[in-house]
Design a protein around this motif. Structure first.
Motif, PDB file in Angstrom:
ATOM      1  N   THR A 234     -37.769  71.876 -19.346  1.00 14.09           N
ATOM      2  CA  THR A 234     -38.051  71.817 -17.903  1.00 14.09           C
ATOM      3  C   THR A 234     -37.214  70.710 -17.251  1.00 14.09           C
ATOM      4  N   PHE A 235     -36.992  70.909 -15.986  1.00 15.66           N
ATOM      5  CA  PHE A 235     -36.199  69.959 -15.207  1.00 15.66           C
ATOM      6  C   PHE A 235     -37.063  69.416 -14.075  1.00 15.66           C
ATOM      7  N   THR A 236     -36.967  68.099 -13.820  1.00 12.21           N
ATOM      8  CA  THR A 236     -37.712  67.469 -12.722  1.00 12.21           C
ATOM      9  C   THR A 236     -36.770  66.552 -11.955  1.00 12.21           C
ATOM     10  N   ARG A 237     -36.754  66.715 -10.656  1.00  6.65           N
ATOM     11  CA  ARG A 237     -35.990  65.817  -9.783  1.00  6.65           C
ATOM     12  C   ARG A 237     -36.979  64.930  -9.033  1.00  6.65           C
ATOM     13  N   LEU A 238     -36.729  63.645  -9.030  1.00  8.99           N
ATOM     14  CA  LEU A 238     -37.629  62.673  -8.397  1.00  8.99           C
ATOM     15  C   LEU A 238     -36.892  61.916  -7.294  1.00  8.99           C
ATOM     16  N   GLY A 239     -37.586  61.700  -6.188  1.00 11.84           N
ATOM     17  CA  GLY A 239     -37.035  60.913  -5.093  1.00 11.84           C
ATOM     18  C   GLY A 239     -36.552  61.769  -3.936  1.00 11.84           C
TER      19      GLY A 239
END
Length: 328
Positions: A234-239
């Motif tokens: 899985t991929f998560t982008r934060l900000g």
């Protein structure tokens, strides 16, 4: 005729000694010797006048006074009227005026910032922030060295899912004025997840790409921010990039404990050359947790090509190691 002349002389001498306004009682006088003389001449009159002047100059210790009119004493003016006292009424004996009210204290509007956590899939944590007085405000989230910036909604709330980097996960939220909150939770299944994160500041434009088990770009198993299909990881982008001085991060997570596939996952950090980052040297940081081991961090420095290469991609294969996956 001679007898009449003598009588007039005697009377005149007597009157001059007794009734003169300049007569000083302290000055002794000699009795006048009157003889029948002819009428006084002008020289005689001048001499008499000089004698009167000498008598005037010899007067001493005179106190001058003036006659003042007998005026009545001035009346005392009435005291200034007091606010709050009705016209025609006075204060009762022993009455006490109320004190001037003090400025009210600043009311407490429930501006406390709170943060809570809840477990989420893939060894992640859902972080909830409630800050009623900080609507639409920039907020920084800190967790085990990972830092990213977000924006609260109009009522000061924020909900974000963060891939955990430590079993005893501590989260700190902080606003620009120093207000903030702390929340923590346990993540017992973290050892089953391999996790690689990259973080940077401003508009470096970095991306993390994972190509699982030999997948090519655009194939199934190519996991990144704009992947058309999901992979096993899985991929998560934060900000949020639209904040002031944004801090951003991307995280790739692979469930090592649940896969039956054996092989490797190629990891790379890439950057698109744009007008915002071209010709610059940018800083970044990688954070890795593999095989249940402790978190490792590494500082990265990247040199972006000049602006004539805008639109191209810079692929950096050696900044993070590939993941080695063993079948379970």
């Amino acid at each position: 005729m001679a007898a009449g002349t003598m009588s007039c002389a005697l009377a005149t001498g007597y009157l001059m000694q007794q009734d003169s306004p300049y007569r000083n009682p302290n000055i002794a006088t000699k009795p006048a010797i009157v003889s029948a003389q002819p009428a006084p001449t002008a020289q005689t009159v001048a001499a008499d006048t000089t004698a009167d002047q000498i008598m005037l100059d010899s007067v001493q210790d005179i106190t001058l006074t003036s006659a003042l009119p007998d005026l009545p004493a001035p009346r005392r003016l009435p005291d200034a009227p007091m606010e709050g006292v009705n016209s025609g009424r006075g204060l009762l004996d022993g009455a006490v005026l109320p004190e001037t009210p003090q400025d009210p204290e600043v009311p407490q509007l429930g501006c406390a910032v709170t943060a809570t956590t809840a477990p989420a899939p893939m060894a992640s944590v859902t972080l909830s922030v409630d800050a009623p007085c900080f609507g639409n405000q920039r907020v920084s989230v800190h967790h085990s060295g990972l830092i990213f910036t977000e924006i609260t909604d109009e009522v000061g709330k924020l909900n974000v899912t963060v891939p955990a980097l430590s079993e005893n996960a501590v989260f700190v939220v902080a606003f620009s004025n120093g207000k903030g909150a702390v929340a923590m939770t346990q993540v017992p299944d973290l050892d089953l997840i391999d996790r690689v994160a990259v973080q940077w500041a401003d508009r470096a434009g970095l991306q993390i790409h994972a190509r699982e088990f030999g997948a090519g770009y655009g194939d199934t198993g190519h996991v990144w921010a704009n992947a058309a299909q999901a992979g096993q990881g899985t991929f998560t982008r934060l900000g949020r990039a639209d904040t002031f001085e944004p801090q951003l991060a991307e995280v790739y997570s692979f469930p090592q404990g649940d896969t039956a596939t054996e092989g490797s996952i190629a990891l790379s950090i890439e950057a698109e050359v744009t007008q915002a980052n071209c010709g610059r040297e940018i800083s970044a940081q990688s954070l890795e947790r593999r095989d249940g081991n402790a978190l490792k961090t590494r500082d990265l420095t990247l040199s972006i090509p000049g602006c004539d290469a805008a639109g191209d991609f810079l692929v950096l294969n050696n900044l993070v190691e590939d993941l080695k996956i063993a079948a379970k």
